[in-house]
Design a protein around this motif. Structure first.
Motif, mmCIF file in Angstrom:
data_model
loop_
_atom_site.group_PDB
_atom_site.id
_atom_site.type_symbol
_atom_site.label_atom_id
_atom_site.label_comp_id
_atom_site.label_asym_id
_atom_site.label_seq_id
_atom_site.Cartn_x
_atom_site.Cartn_y
_atom_site.Cartn_z
ATOM 1 N N MET A 102 0.825 -1.200 0.000
ATOM 2 C CA MET A 102 0.000 0.000 0.000
ATOM 3 C C MET A 102 0.860 1.251 0.000
ATOM 4 O O MET A 102 1.965 1.246 0.541
ATOM 5 N N GLU A 103 0.306 2.286 -0.592
ATOM 6 C CA GLU A 103 0.962 3.587 -0.590
ATOM 7 C C GLU A 103 -0.093 4.649 -0.325
ATOM 8 O O GLU A 103 -1.132 4.685 -0.981
ATOM 9 N N LEU A 104 0.170 5.501 0.642
ATOM 10 C CA LEU A 104 -0.712 6.613 0.964
ATOM 11 C C LEU A 104 -0.143 7.866 0.324
ATOM 12 O O LEU A 104 1.027 8.188 0.513
ATOM 13 N N VAL A 105 -0.970 8.555 -0.472
ATOM 14 C CA VAL A 105 -0.533 9.760 -1.169
ATOM 15 C C VAL A 105 -1.560 10.872 -0.956
ATOM 16 O O VAL A 105 -2.712 10.601 -0.624
ATOM 17 N N PHE A 106 -1.125 12.091 -1.159
ATOM 18 C CA PHE A 106 -2.038 13.228 -1.079
ATOM 19 C C PHE A 106 -1.948 14.100 -2.324
ATOM 20 O O PHE A 106 -2.390 15.237 -2.326
ATOM 21 N N GLU A 107 -1.361 13.571 -3.378
ATOM 22 C CA GLU A 107 -1.313 14.226 -4.687
ATOM 23 C C GLU A 107 -1.812 13.235 -5.704
ATOM 24 O O GLU A 107 -1.281 12.121 -5.770
ATOM 25 N N PRO A 108 -2.792 13.542 -6.482
ATOM 26 C CA PRO A 108 -3.541 14.784 -6.432
ATOM 27 C C PRO A 108 -4.430 14.844 -5.198
ATOM 28 O O PRO A 108 -4.799 13.809 -4.639
ATOM 29 N N VAL A 109 -4.746 16.039 -4.799
ATOM 30 C CA VAL A 109 -5.603 16.251 -3.644
ATOM 31 C C VAL A 109 -7.003 15.741 -3.983
ATOM 32 O O VAL A 109 -7.532 16.020 -5.052
ATOM 33 N N TRP A 110 -7.595 14.984 -3.062
ATOM 34 C CA TRP A 110 -8.938 14.459 -3.275
ATOM 35 C C TRP A 110 -9.947 15.597 -3.302
ATOM 36 O O TRP A 110 -9.830 16.572 -2.559
ATOM 37 N N ASP A 111 -10.935 15.467 -4.186
ATOM 38 C CA ASP A 111 -12.074 16.392 -4.165
ATOM 39 C C ASP A 111 -13.325 15.625 -4.571
ATOM 40 O O ASP A 111 -13.245 14.472 -4.999
ATOM 41 N N GLN A 112 -14.464 16.247 -4.441
ATOM 42 C CA GLN A 112 -15.750 15.584 -4.656
ATOM 43 C C GLN A 112 -15.928 15.060 -6.080
ATOM 44 O O GLN A 112 -16.720 14.139 -6.299
ATOM 45 N N SER A 113 -15.200 15.588 -7.037
ATOM 46 C CA SER A 113 -15.331 15.120 -8.414
ATOM 47 C C SER A 113 -14.833 13.684 -8.579
ATOM 48 O O SER A 113 -15.128 13.037 -9.579
ATOM 49 N N MET A 114 -14.107 13.170 -7.600
ATOM 50 C CA MET A 114 -13.556 11.821 -7.677
ATOM 51 C C MET A 114 -14.561 10.748 -7.237
ATOM 52 O O MET A 114 -14.317 9.566 -7.415
ATOM 53 N N MET A 115 -15.688 11.176 -6.699
ATOM 54 C CA MET A 115 -16.700 10.223 -6.244
ATOM 55 C C MET A 115 -17.450 9.632 -7.431
ATOM 56 O O MET A 115 -17.654 10.299 -8.441
ATOM 57 N N SER A 116 -17.890 8.383 -7.264
ATOM 58 C CA SER A 116 -18.734 7.755 -8.275
ATOM 59 C C SER A 116 -20.112 8.410 -8.239
ATOM 60 O O SER A 116 -20.478 9.079 -7.264
ATOM 61 N N ASP A 117 -20.892 8.195 -9.296
ATOM 62 C CA ASP A 117 -22.257 8.723 -9.317
ATOM 63 C C ASP A 117 -23.057 8.161 -8.146
ATOM 64 O O ASP A 117 -23.856 8.873 -7.530
ATOM 65 N N GLU A 118 -22.850 6.885 -7.842
ATOM 66 C CA GLU A 118 -23.552 6.256 -6.720
ATOM 67 C C GLU A 118 -23.242 6.980 -5.412
ATOM 68 O O GLU A 118 -24.134 7.271 -4.618
ATOM 69 N N ALA A 119 -21.974 7.288 -5.189
ATOM 70 C CA ALA A 119 -21.577 7.994 -3.971
ATOM 71 C C ALA A 119 -22.183 9.392 -3.942
ATOM 72 O O ALA A 119 -22.627 9.855 -2.889
ATOM 73 N N ARG A 120 -22.223 10.042 -5.082
ATOM 74 C CA ARG A 120 -22.778 11.397 -5.148
ATOM 75 C C ARG A 120 -24.252 11.385 -4.762
ATOM 76 O O ARG A 120 -24.723 12.275 -4.055
ATOM 77 N N VAL A 121 -24.988 10.365 -5.217
ATOM 78 C CA VAL A 121 -26.409 10.253 -4.871
ATOM 79 C C VAL A 121 -26.567 10.016 -3.368
ATOM 80 O O VAL A 121 -27.388 10.661 -2.710
ATOM 81 N N ILE A 122 -25.752 9.111 -2.816
ATOM 82 C CA ILE A 122 -25.828 8.824 -1.374
ATOM 83 C C ILE A 122 -25.558 10.082 -0.558
ATOM 84 O O ILE A 122 -26.212 10.329 0.459
ATOM 85 N N MET A 123 -24.618 10.895 -1.013
ATOM 86 C CA MET A 123 -24.242 12.114 -0.292
ATOM 87 C C MET A 123 -25.195 13.284 -0.573
ATOM 88 O O MET A 123 -25.053 14.342 0.003
ATOM 89 N N GLY A 124 -26.150 13.064 -1.483
ATOM 90 C CA GLY A 124 -27.130 14.116 -1.778
ATOM 91 C C GLY A 124 -26.649 15.125 -2.803
ATOM 92 O O GLY A 124 -27.228 16.217 -2.904
ATOM 93 N N PHE A 125 -25.614 14.785 -3.569
ATOM 94 C CA PHE A 125 -25.110 15.676 -4.610
ATOM 95 C C PHE A 125 -25.730 15.304 -5.944
ATOM 96 O O PHE A 125 -26.143 14.170 -6.162
#
Length: 121
Positions: free
Chosen positions: A94-117
């Motif tokens: 495993m490798e933990l990285v912070f580049e690129p910085v995570w943002d909401q555009s990286m979520m799947s459509d399913e996740a976006r619906v669950i989160m109310g986006f």
């Protein structure tokens, strides 16, 4: 870690053989949830890379929604354990990285619906 990984070329036969193992590994990752968000880490977009080599060893490059996640060690341990529990997987790096910085555009459509986006944004 990236530089230490040996890059191997997979043939089309290798890819066919590894496809079910890859799919099962993705399913295992979808069983791991961010402790503060009711969405699994895969659909949340926290998995940046998943590869499986010819020896069936997995490599996971991932991030968190924030670099200061207090549960990072626990979540990473759960990811490693979940991947290594997939029948046929021989181990997991495993490798933990912070580049690129995570943002909401990286979520799947399913996740976006669950989160109310709106899944179309």
């Amino acid at each position: 870690m990236e530089a230490e990984r040996k890059q191997e070329v997979l043939t089309s036969e290798d890819v066919k053989e590894l496809a079910p193992l890859y799919e099962n590994t993705v399913l295992a990752l979808k069983q791991v949830y961010d402790p503060e968000i009711p969405v699994n880490i895969y659909d949340l977009g926290l998995i940046y890379e998943l590869t499986i080599d010819k020896s069936h060893r997995a490599y996971v490059k991932m991030t968190f929604t924030a670099p200061t996640c207090p549960m990072a060690d626990e979540v990473m341990s759960e990811v490693k354990r979940s991947v290594e529990d997939v029948p046929g997987i021989t181990g997991c790096d495993m490798e933990l990285v912070f580049e690129p910085v995570w943002d909401q555009s990286m979520m799947s459509d399913e996740a976006r619906v669950i989160m109310g986006f709106d899944p179309q944004l």
